[in-house]
Design a protein around this motif. Structure first.
Motif, PDB file in Angstrom:
ATOM      1  N   SER A 111      -5.368   6.347 -13.406  1.00 42.16           N
ATOM      2  CA  SER A 111      -5.847   5.563 -12.456  1.00 42.16           C
ATOM      3  C   SER A 111      -5.309   4.170 -12.732  1.00 42.16           C
ATOM      4  N   PHE A 112      -4.710   3.359 -11.566  1.00 38.18           N
ATOM      5  CA  PHE A 112      -4.264   2.225 -11.622  1.00 38.18           C
ATOM      6  C   PHE A 112      -5.022   1.132 -10.979  1.00 38.18           C
ATOM      7  N   SER A 113      -5.486  -0.116 -11.520  1.00 35.20           N
ATOM      8  CA  SER A 113      -6.148  -1.151 -10.683  1.00 35.20           C
ATOM      9  C   SER A 113      -7.411  -0.717  -9.516  1.00 35.20           C
ATOM     10  N   LEU A 114      -7.288  -0.827  -8.496  1.00 37.01           N
ATOM     11  CA  LEU A 114      -8.619  -0.511  -7.664  1.00 37.01           C
ATOM     12  C   LEU A 114      -8.898   0.926  -8.020  1.00 37.01           C
ATOM     13  N   GLY A 115      -8.056   1.634  -8.192  1.00 36.90           N
ATOM     14  CA  GLY A 115      -8.022   3.249  -8.375  1.00 36.90           C
ATOM     15  C   GLY A 115      -8.796   3.444  -9.789  1.00 36.90           C
ATOM     16  N   GLY A 116      -8.800   2.337 -10.673  1.00 35.91           N
ATOM     17  CA  GLY A 116      -9.584   2.502 -12.029  1.00 35.91           C
ATOM     18  C   GLY A 116     -10.885   2.122 -11.834  1.00 35.91           C
ATOM     19  N   PHE A 117     -11.309   1.371 -10.713  1.00 33.65           N
ATOM     20  CA  PHE A 117     -12.637   0.909 -10.487  1.00 33.65           C
ATOM     21  C   PHE A 117     -13.235   2.092  -9.943  1.00 33.65           C
ATOM     22  N   VAL A 118     -12.521   2.992  -8.867  1.00 33.47           N
ATOM     23  CA  VAL A 118     -12.827   3.979  -8.319  1.00 33.47           C
ATOM     24  C   VAL A 118     -13.360   5.321  -9.308  1.00 33.47           C
ATOM     25  N   ALA A 119     -12.185   5.212 -10.324  1.00 34.41           N
ATOM     26  CA  ALA A 119     -12.434   6.392 -11.389  1.00 34.41           C
ATOM     27  C   ALA A 119     -13.580   6.101 -12.069  1.00 34.41           C
ATOM     28  N   GLN A 120     -13.942   4.782 -12.563  1.00 33.14           N
ATOM     29  CA  GLN A 120     -15.065   4.650 -13.374  1.00 33.14           C
ATOM     30  C   GLN A 120     -16.349   4.864 -12.701  1.00 33.14           C
ATOM     31  N   ALA A 121     -16.309   4.425 -11.218  1.00 37.27           N
ATOM     32  CA  ALA A 121     -17.545   4.849 -10.387  1.00 37.27           C
ATOM     33  C   ALA A 121     -17.865   6.487 -10.408  1.00 37.27           C
ATOM     34  N   LEU A 122     -16.802   7.297 -10.404  1.00 34.83           N
ATOM     35  CA  LEU A 122     -16.532   8.853 -10.289  1.00 34.83           C
ATOM     36  C   LEU A 122     -17.221   9.257 -11.558  1.00 34.83           C
ATOM     37  N   VAL A 123     -16.660   8.802 -12.706  1.00 32.35           N
ATOM     38  CA  VAL A 123     -17.234   9.280 -13.836  1.00 32.35           C
ATOM     39  C   VAL A 123     -18.655   8.917 -14.221  1.00 32.35           C
ATOM     40  N   ASP A 124     -19.055   7.733 -13.844  1.00 32.00           N
ATOM     41  CA  ASP A 124     -20.482   7.410 -14.038  1.00 32.00           C
ATOM     42  C   ASP A 124     -21.397   8.471 -13.319  1.00 32.00           C
ATOM     43  N   LYS A 125     -20.958   8.801 -11.889  1.00 35.77           N
ATOM     44  CA  LYS A 125     -21.850   9.826 -11.200  1.00 35.77           C
ATOM     45  C   LYS A 125     -21.649  11.383 -11.544  1.00 35.77           C
ATOM     46  N   HIS A 126     -20.197  11.692 -12.024  1.00 34.35           N
ATOM     47  CA  HIS A 126     -20.182  13.081 -12.186  1.00 34.35           C
ATOM     48  C   HIS A 126     -19.360  13.234 -13.567  1.00 34.35           C
ATOM     49  N   PRO A 127     -19.913  12.998 -14.628  1.00 34.45           N
ATOM     50  CA  PRO A 127     -19.447  12.772 -15.892  1.00 34.45           C
ATOM     51  C   PRO A 127     -18.760  14.173 -16.295  1.00 34.45           C
ATOM     52  N   GLY A 128     -19.479  15.185 -15.801  1.00 35.77           N
ATOM     53  CA  GLY A 128     -18.583  16.635 -16.132  1.00 35.77           C
ATOM     54  C   GLY A 128     -17.553  16.958 -15.380  1.00 35.77           C
ATOM     55  N   ALA A 212     -14.606  -4.587  -1.026  1.00 35.40           N
ATOM     56  CA  ALA A 212     -15.172  -3.594  -1.853  1.00 35.40           C
ATOM     57  C   ALA A 212     -14.863  -4.268  -3.361  1.00 35.40           C
ATOM     58  N   ILE A 213     -13.819  -4.793  -3.551  1.00 36.77           N
ATOM     59  CA  ILE A 213     -13.448  -5.196  -4.847  1.00 36.77           C
ATOM     60  C   ILE A 213     -14.223  -6.441  -5.269  1.00 36.77           C
ATOM     61  N   GLY A 214     -14.345  -7.415  -4.324  1.00 33.20           N
ATOM     62  CA  GLY A 214     -15.232  -8.518  -4.432  1.00 33.20           C
ATOM     63  C   GLY A 214     -16.798  -7.942  -5.037  1.00 33.20           C
ATOM     64  N   LYS A 215     -17.306  -7.126  -4.262  1.00 27.68           N
ATOM     65  CA  LYS A 215     -18.693  -6.550  -4.548  1.00 27.68           C
ATOM     66  C   LYS A 215     -18.639  -6.006  -5.837  1.00 27.68           C
ATOM     67  N   TRP A 216     -17.651  -5.380  -6.415  1.00 27.17           N
ATOM     68  CA  TRP A 216     -17.551  -4.607  -7.662  1.00 27.17           C
ATOM     69  C   TRP A 216     -17.483  -5.789  -8.745  1.00 27.17           C
ATOM     70  N   GLY A 217     -16.673  -6.977  -8.261  1.00 24.55           N
ATOM     71  CA  GLY A 217     -16.575  -7.995  -9.541  1.00 24.55           C
ATOM     72  C   GLY A 217     -17.942  -8.709  -9.670  1.00 24.55           C
ATOM     73  N   ARG A 218     -18.604  -8.582  -8.477  1.00 26.42           N
ATOM     74  CA  ARG A 218     -19.991  -9.401  -8.448  1.00 26.42           C
ATOM     75  C   ARG A 218     -21.195  -8.554  -9.024  1.00 26.42           C
ATOM     76  N   SER A 219     -20.755  -7.085  -9.087  1.00 29.30           N
ATOM     77  CA  SER A 219     -22.004  -6.375  -9.414  1.00 29.30           C
ATOM     78  C   SER A 219     -22.594  -6.666 -10.985  1.00 29.30           C
ATOM     79  N   ALA A 220     -23.799  -5.922 -11.046  1.00 34.47           N
ATOM     80  CA  ALA A 220     -24.258  -5.956 -12.555  1.00 34.47           C
ATOM     81  C   ALA A 220     -23.258  -5.177 -13.515  1.00 34.47           C
ATOM     82  N   PRO A 221     -23.183  -5.531 -14.648  1.00 36.89           N
ATOM     83  CA  PRO A 221     -22.104  -4.731 -15.521  1.00 36.89           C
ATOM     84  C   PRO A 221     -22.566  -3.363 -15.876  1.00 36.89           C
ATOM     85  N   ALA A 222     -21.627  -2.604 -15.799  1.00 40.94           N
ATOM     86  CA  ALA A 222     -22.036  -1.024 -15.883  1.00 40.94           C
ATOM     87  C   ALA A 222     -22.095  -0.783 -17.468  1.00 40.94           C
ATOM     88  N   ASP A 223     -23.102   0.363 -17.617  1.00 40.88           N
ATOM     89  CA  ASP A 223     -23.223   0.580 -19.191  1.00 40.88           C
ATOM     90  C   ASP A 223     -22.124   1.518 -19.453  1.00 40.88           C
TER      91      ASP A 223
END
Length: 287
Positions: A111-128, A212-223
């Protein structure tokens, strides 16, 4: 075709990868695939305002020599139908729909840039789903100054327009003796593909991605302690879009992750140093 000839037809050059589509959940996704089938595929998650044509063949081709590589346009981007969602989490849901439609239960992610945000959100929801994760030019949810990406982007688009350049020359590279030629080389490489080009990303899609990037930046830190996949993190030392310190932050918070920071380079450090980064990415995936 005889089975013993099938190996002759493995495509390992991104410029030659055929365009394909698959429909799932009411969306037709445009994608390309190359490299040998079998094993865990590497799915590439692209950056802001980018379509299938924006990937650097100098990174894709070395990985595709030994791996099944898939690039795709998420919903509402390039050749894919529908509207771009205004949250990173919804983009991750669409990516999941696409990956499952192809029949994969296990993938690696580049993943690169925005793709890295999406990848993190995907792993968080579907770690397996994810075996290994490559995060480049990116940062965590709630990361400092991610919500300023839109301002930097619009400023550099204006600078590029005034000089008749590609905005990525300003956004991804330092404007110095090493950055400028690297930038020109980078923006020319995807042009090696002359036929079956992708549909340009619309202004509306681009603006929704920025929202969407703005919302990601303002959201609570991920665990990020929940992220247990082997993770490779890379960036340049002077990233103006997603500050370089956020790569260091990811490295600190993702247990066992590896970090590479390239000197005298910006957001596109992995493209400027593709000859160094591509072999490292291959070695990481092969481990």
């Amino acid at each position: 075709m005889n089975a013993h000839h099938s190996n002759d037809t493995v495509i390992t050059a991104y410029k030659d990868a055929p365009g394909r589509t698959i429909t799932a959940g009411g969306v037709t996704y445009a994608y390309r695939e190359l490299g040998p089938k079998g094993g865990v595929p590497v799915v590439f998650f692209v950056h802001l305002a980018a379509n299938l044509d924006n990937w650097d063949p100098r990174l894709i081709d070395p990985i595709a020599r030994g791996h099944h590589v898939i690039t795709f346009d998420n919903r509402g981007v390039g050749g894919s139908s529908g509207q771009v969602p205004d949250s990173i989490e919804a983009m991750a849901d669409d990516a999941f729909t696409f990956i499952k439609a192809l029949g994969f239960d296990r993938i690696d992610i580049f993943s690169f840039s925005l793709g890295g945000f999406v990848a993190q959100a995907l792993v968080d929801k579907h770690p397996g789903l994810v075996r290994k994760l490559i995060l480049t030019g990116t940062g965590p949810a709630g990361g400092k100054d991610i919500d300023k990406v839109a301002g930097v982007t619009y400023f550099d688009i204006l600078r590029a327009t005034l000089t008749g350049s590609d905005p990525k020359e300003f956004l991804f590279f330092n404007r110095n003796a090493s950055g400028k030629p690297a930038a020109r080389a980078f923006v020319n490489r995807p042009k090696e593909r002359s036929i079956d080009r992708d549909v340009p990303v619309t202004l509306k899609a681009f603006r929704t991605q920025l929202k969407a990037i703005g919302k990601w930046g303002r959201s609570a830190p991920a665990d990020l302690s929940r992220l247990t996949q082997p993770t490779l993190i890379a960036n340049g030392d002077n990233d103006r879009m997603v500050p370089s310190m956020l790569s260091t932050d990811l490295n600190r918070r993702i247990k066992g992750s590896e970090l590479i920071i390239y000197p005298d380079s910006g957001h596109g450090g992995i493209f400027q140093f593709h000859d160094r980064f591509a072999p490292l990415a291959v070695a990481f995936l092969d481990r």
